[in-house]
Design an enzyme around this catalytic site. Structure first.
Site, PDB file in Angstrom:
ATOM      1  N   GLY A 214      44.931  32.880  34.691  1.00  0.00           N
ATOM      2  CA  GLY A 214      44.414  34.212  34.209  1.00  0.00           C
ATOM      3  C   GLY A 214      44.211  35.441  35.379  1.00  0.00           C
ATOM      4  N   ILE A 215      42.781  36.068  35.095  1.00  0.00           N
ATOM      5  CA  ILE A 215      42.721  37.255  36.035  1.00  0.00           C
ATOM      6  C   ILE A 215      41.354  36.564  36.697  1.00  0.00           C
ATOM      7  CG2 ILE A 215      41.976  39.797  36.183  1.00  0.00           C
ATOM      8  CD1 ILE A 215      43.422  39.992  33.572  1.00  0.00           C
ATOM      9  N   GLY A 216      40.889  36.834  38.069  1.00  0.00           N
ATOM     10  CA  GLY A 216      39.501  36.891  38.289  1.00  0.00           C
ATOM     11  C   GLY A 216      39.439  35.779  39.434  1.00  0.00           C
ATOM     12  N   ALA A 217      38.231  35.409  39.624  1.00  0.00           N
ATOM     13  CA  ALA A 217      37.576  34.448  40.828  1.00  0.00           C
ATOM     14  C   ALA A 217      38.189  33.241  40.498  1.00  0.00           C
ATOM     15  CB  ALA A 217      36.390  34.738  40.944  1.00  0.00           C
ATOM     16  N   ILE A 218      38.120  32.733  39.316  1.00  0.00           N
ATOM     17  CA  ILE A 218      38.456  31.360  39.076  1.00  0.00           C
ATOM     18  C   ILE A 218      39.946  30.904  39.367  1.00  0.00           C
ATOM     19  CG2 ILE A 218      38.527  29.486  37.319  1.00  0.00           C
ATOM     20  CD1 ILE A 218      36.078  30.387  36.220  1.00  0.00           C
ATOM     21  N   GLU A 237      51.198  34.775  32.228  1.00  0.00           N
ATOM     22  CA  GLU A 237      51.114  36.076  31.865  1.00  0.00           C
ATOM     23  C   GLU A 237      51.060  37.083  32.672  1.00  0.00           C
ATOM     24  OE1 GLU A 237      48.159  36.190  28.677  1.00  0.00           O
ATOM     25  OE2 GLU A 237      47.298  37.942  29.616  1.00  0.00           O
ATOM     26  N   GLY A 335      46.258  36.243  26.482  1.00  0.00           N
ATOM     27  CA  GLY A 335      47.233  35.151  26.153  1.00  0.00           C
ATOM     28  C   GLY A 335      46.828  33.688  26.252  1.00  0.00           C
TER      29      GLY A 335
END
Ligand code: COA
Length: 430
Positions: A214-218, A237, A335
């Site tokens: 997905g999006i972001g720091a993780i 996605e 998603g």
């Protein structure tokens, strides 16, 4: 008609282009970093000319000026994913949220939500008149195909991505030449907690796996842990700059993929100019609509598909809340369910929900006895497989309710374990 003649005939200013929008229209806006900011600004500047225009938009990466206070008589937001600029507008009643799986959103635009106008930001045409939808194919291509009118910024800074992502100039009703930077998303800072989560997730990944992040720091923290892996693939996605690093180091080569071997597959992209230059005219990156990329049946054709997504809250049964805090809609399901289910259909697949064990500066636990009243479950307890925090990994698939509670307490923040253990004792005895 020759596409060049069509281009010349339909070339107008942004002000003239948005005059195609009429009161009562449903206007679908090109997604995320592909946002056509010049067209949006021109539309909002002409607000007084419209009443009740419905704006349909997913992740807003720009300013979303159409939902500013005072514009309610003119514009109304129908959101399928709230972000910074639209959360407040929805909370204050200047719009509403439609729950929909991301892979089904194009179908919604073809049926229950007919599109009057699509606003796009596309690449310059090739020799046959085809413009690429660039960094946002997702629902935007379906919106363009379904719309009664298509208004496009033709932008030399939009990368010409390849795949099922083209629209011909002859399908454009108004063309505006705009030479403007594509919206960028800087790589996130990764905290010590996120780095620990990244290490725990990486321990579940094997050479040759196909990844969705997905999006972001993780996701970025996970990618940073994968430098010594081999033959990783991407069917996601979206992806961002972190994947470019791994391609350049030969870690991601898509060599073991069982679908689109040799290609990274995505439906939208968010990153810096470095990412956009990487995907420009790059035959190793395949872009396609979200109704294809996120269809669980398509995802499942990739062997060893590992999905990694985040959440807001998980209860002791393993119900995962990802897009709301009580009745406050903070984002959208995106998603997440598509990929959790696709991973379950993939031979050797694994789905991971990864989050810090606490929120709001450590004041509250993300692992809770009960989800907040009003919160929406994004991943059902029957679908959830791995849950990862900085304190470890809980493999919930196949566990009883009692075993799930034990496993989740084991990865909760130590400050909150006593409360969770007390709740466990109330439910199950000691
Ligand atoms: N209780 C109360 N509030 C909470 C909370 C909790 N347990 N967990 C998070 N929040 C609040 C935060 O305080 C923050 O509020 P603020 O912006 O007002 O400060 C907000 O919710 C967002 O939390 P944050 O931790 O900053 O989110 P994030 O940027 O790490 O994103 C998700 C996490 C879950 C919101 C995001 O991953 C998401 O939307 N996921 C669903 C969609 C998805 O998985 N898509 C998959 C592919 S892209």
């Amino acid at each position: 008609m020759d596409w060049r003649a069509h281009y010349r005939e339909h070339l107008v200013t942004a002000e003239r282009a948005v005059a195609h929008i009429e009161s009562g229209d449903r206007v679908v806006v090109h997604h995320a970093c592909a946002e056509p900011t010049a067209l949006i600004d021109a539309m909002v500047a002409r607000a007084e000319a419209y009443s009740d225009v419905e704006i349909v938009h997913m992740v807003p990466m720009g300013r979303a000026p159409y939902c500013a206070p005072g514009l309610e008589p003119h514009f109304w937001l129908n959101s399928v994913f709230n972000g910074g600029p639209t959360r407040k507008a929805i909370a204050e009643g200047r719009g509403d949220y439609t729950p929909v799986f991301f892979h089904q959103f194009p179908q919604l635009l073809r049926t229950a939500l007919p599109v009057d106008v699509a606003l796009l930001n596309v690449s310059v045409p090739d020799g046959r008149g085809y413009c690429s939808l660039g960094v946002g194919v997702d629902y935007s291509l379906a919106a363009a195909q379904a719309a009664k009118k298509v208004i496009a910024q033709i932008n030399p800074q939009m990368p010409r991505t390849l795949g099922d992502c083209f629209i011909n100039v002859t399908d454009l009703d108004a063309i505006v030449e705009v030479d403007a930077p594509v919206i960028e998303l800087a790589p996130p800072n990764v905290s010590a907690v996120e780095a620990a989560i990244g290490r725990n997730c990486a321990s579940l990944i094997r050479d040759g796996d196909c990844l969705q992040l997905g999006i972001g720091a993780i996701p970025d923290a996970v990618l940073r842990e994968l430098g010594s892996f081999k033959d990783l693939g991407i069917h996601s996605e979206m992806f961002s700059d972190g994947v470019v690093d791994l391609v350049e180091r030969g870690v991601v080569n898509n060599a073991k993929k069982t679908l689109h071997r040799g290609k990274s597959v995505a439906t939208f992209l968010m990153g810096t100019r470095r990412l956009y230059d990487f995907v420009d005219d790059n035959p190793t990156v395949h872009m396609a609509g979200v109704d294809y990329v996120n269809d669980p049946r398509v995802i499942g054709q990739n062997d060893n598909l590992v999905s990694i997504n985040s959440c807001v809250q998980i209860d002791l049964q393993g119900q995962v809340v990802s897009s709301s805090v009580g009745l406050r809609q903070i984002s959208g399901i995106g998603g997440q369910a598509d990929f959790v289910r696709g991973a379950a259909m993939s031979r050797g697949g694994r789905s991971i929900i990864a989050c810090p064990s606490t929120a709001q500066g450590g004041r509250i636990s993300k692992i809770v006895p009960f989800i907040d009243q009003g919160s929406a479950v994004s991943t059902m307890r029957e679908d959830v497989e791995y849950v990862v925090t900085e304190h470890g990994i809980a493999h919930l698939w196949g566990l009883t309710l009692r075993q799930r509670a034990e496993a989740l307490i084991g990865i909760a923040h130590p400050d909150f374990r006593d409360d969770l253990v007390a709740e466990y004792a109330r439910r199950f005895g000691s």
